[in-house]
Design a protein around this motif. Structure first.
Motif, short mmCIF file in Angstrom:
data_model
loop_
_atom_site.label_atom_id
_atom_site.label_comp_id
_atom_site.label_asym_id
_atom_site.label_seq_id
_atom_site.Cartn_x
_atom_site.Cartn_y
_atom_site.Cartn_z
N TYR A 106 0.84 -1.19 0.00
CA TYR A 106 0.00 0.00 0.00
C TYR A 106 0.88 1.24 0.00
O TYR A 106 1.90 1.31 0.68
N TYR A 108 0.20 5.56 0.06
CA TYR A 108 -0.81 6.62 0.16
C TYR A 108 -0.94 7.39 -1.16
O TYR A 108 -2.05 7.66 -1.62
N ASP A 111 -2.22 5.05 -4.19
CA ASP A 111 -3.59 4.61 -3.91
C ASP A 111 -4.58 5.73 -4.24
O ASP A 111 -5.64 5.50 -4.83
N LYS A 112 -4.22 6.95 -3.89
CA LYS A 112 -5.09 8.10 -4.17
C LYS A 112 -5.21 8.32 -5.68
O LYS A 112 -6.32 8.50 -6.21
N ASN A 116 -8.03 4.15 -5.52
CA ASN A 116 -7.92 3.03 -4.57
C ASN A 116 -7.41 1.76 -5.26
O ASN A 116 -7.94 0.66 -5.06
N ALA A 117 -6.37 1.96 -6.08
CA ALA A 117 -5.66 0.84 -6.73
C ALA A 117 -6.56 0.01 -7.61
O ALA A 117 -6.52 -1.22 -7.59
N TYR A 122 -0.59 -0.71 -9.77
CA TYR A 122 -0.50 -0.59 -8.32
C TYR A 122 -1.52 -1.44 -7.56
O TYR A 122 -1.53 -1.45 -6.34
N SER A 123 -2.35 -2.16 -8.29
CA SER A 123 -3.34 -3.01 -7.63
C SER A 123 -2.66 -4.16 -6.89
O SER A 123 -1.70 -4.74 -7.39
#
Length: 505
Positions: A106, A108, A111-112, A116-117, A122-123
């Protein structure tokens, strides 16, 4: 009497304390050995090894690996971070323990920016990611789709050649022209048209994408310090920058989706990637229904990754060729002899340009677009390089260091494309001494599209123009200083003078 007793008692206390401290250190070291953890450089309280990353983390990590070995354990805040810097250890992470280490930690910032991925890059590794990747590999990144969009490359590269022809013999900032070209190509592939001007709220799309990459590559205290990290990010202004950056990119992507959903929009001759994703979103039986945020996240992924990586690679290639006239002459001779007298190189002809492909491969070796591959995270305990690695350990593969490993490469710091002449080493994830696109489940899905963009553009730039240094400049004056945290770009502009080749005059 008191004075006589004072010093003996003090020395006794001192030696007792010394023995106690030595015992604690011995027990701690014994405990660490029992855990069989990788070697670590000394840490500072609270921040751990954060101070050792520097402005160019890939270089700092490379130097640390030369001192401590190819498997190195850092503590970035409170996050244990494994750094691997050799082909053997990269193979363990990317192949042998791929399934153990193929999720994303994760972050920050990412994710933003990725809703939310919901993207691919980035998932975390889960059912959602597997299904999204299947859809994208089939519908977006297949060989068929790459060929389908070739007409866009043809048109945009032709436009660039025309512009450079008008500037013939005048110095141009090559990296700016290449970035504009790649932005046009990717925007047309993804969105169906170019997006220039102030598409973002406060600045144009080029500046907006630079800001996005900076945010993705930034260090977030919120990731490392559970209790006060977000407060620090707020105080430093980073959270406000991130919020503004996301607002801009989301506003732009929302505008694109609205345009595509407009019933009065003229039916396009050829569908773009947003058209394809919107059509897939109508499939109610899909394993993972595509929401509006899914579509924006995937479009974001392709736009950011493809534009920057391709333009950076071409810029580094042109810089290396300008510094190595022998190689420049050799690759231009190949292109011109193979293609003959035409206005431009055709896509089908690139497959026959063996030396050009070696130049591109050598550029990826010395200047991998992402010097450290996107971070992974251990999903379960495993053993890498003979050391025990715990669940939730963040893992960084230093592609930059691996491409310069003297055990794998002769004269590793030299730009020498001929090293690939009798070699079957490629960048498709089968050879772990060369991993610019990664390997395993998280290998870059847009590899074929990216390589096609680079090879086709470079072939035409070398075919149509001779490239000279501005007056008074020597090849030794070309700076190869690097900049960037996640994507490594040339710090200073590359200025060259394009001179139309006699066939085009």
């Amino acid at each position: 009497m008191f004075q006589e007793l004072h010093f003996p008692i003090s020395w006794f206390h001192f030696f007792s304390l010394l023995v106690l401290v030595a015992s604690v250190f011995y027990l701690f070291a014994k405990k660490q050995r029992a855990k069989n953890l990788p070697p670590s450089p000394p840490r500072l309280p609270i921040i751990g090894n954060l101070h050792q990353l520097g402005n160019l983390p890939h270089r700092s990590l490379w130097k640390l690996s030369q001192k401590y070995g190819p498997v190195l354990l850092l503590k970035l805040g409170n996050i244990p971070t494994l750094v691997v810097s050799s082909p053997e250890t990269a193979k363990e992470v990317l192949k042998i323990h791929d399934l153990d280490c193929c999720t994303r930690p994760y972050s920050y910032g990412s994710d933003k920016l990725t809703y939310n991925a919901l993207d691919m890059s980035y998932s975390p590794y889960n059912h959602h990611w597997r299904e999204i990747r299947k859809v994208c590999m089939l519908e977006l990144f297949s060989s068929k789709r790459v060929r389908f969009f070739q007409f866009i490359r043809d048109q945009e590269v032709s436009n660039l050649v025309d512009k450079l022809s008008e500037l013939s013999e005048n110095p141009v900032v090559v990296n700016e022209k290449i970035y504009e070209l790649m932005n046009n190509i990717i925007c047309r592939i993804v969105f169906g048209k170019r997006y220039g001007g102030n598409q973002f709220q406060d600045y144009n799309i080029e500046r907006g994408l630079v800001e996005v990459v900076e945010m993705l590559g930034s260090y977030w205290y919120a990731d490392s310090f559970t209790f006060f990290g977000k407060i620090v990010d707020k105080l430093t202004g980073m959270q406000n920058r991130l919020d503004k950056c996301f607002k801009n990119i989301d506003s732009f992507l929302e505008q694109v989706v609205v345009e595509h959903l407009d019933p009065e929009r003229p039916k396009p001759e050829r569908e773009d990637l947003v058209d394809i994703l919107l059509e897939l979103s109508k499939d109610e039986s899909a394993p993972v229904p595509l929401s509006r945020d899914h579509i924006k996240a995937i479009a974001f992924d392709i736009l950011v990754a493809s534009t920057d990586t391709s333009s950076l690679t071409i810029t580094w290639a042109m810089a290396e060729l300008a510094r190595n006239p022998r190689i420049m002459e050799k690759v231009q001779a190949e292109v011109r002899n193979q293609v003959g007298k035409k206005s431009m190189v055709e896509a089908e002809e690139v497959d026959n340009l063996r030396y050009l492909k070696m130049v591109v491969k050598e550029t990826f070796r010395l200047h991998p677009p992402a010097a450290t591959l996107l971070p992974r995270e251990a999903m379960r305990d495993c053993n890498i390089g003979g050391y025990n690695i715990s669940t939730k350990t963040k893992i960084l593969v230093n592609a930059y260091a691996i491409g310069r490993d003297p055990m794998s490469w002769k004269h590793p710091d030299e730009f020498w494309p001929e090293r690939f002449e009798d070699s079957d080493v490629d960048f498709k994830g089968r050879h772990f001494e060369y991993v610019p696109f990664g390997a395993g489940r998280r290998r870059c899905p847009g590899l074929e599209m990216g390589v096609s963009n680079v090879e086709y553009t470079l072939a035409n730039l070398l075919y149509c123009f001779d490239w000279k240094l501005p007056n008074g400049m020597r090849k030794e004056d070309i700076s190869m200083e690097e900049d960037g945290l996640i994507l490594v770009r040339k710090k200073s502009p590359l200025v060259l003078a394009p001179i139309m080749h006699k066939w085009q005059q």
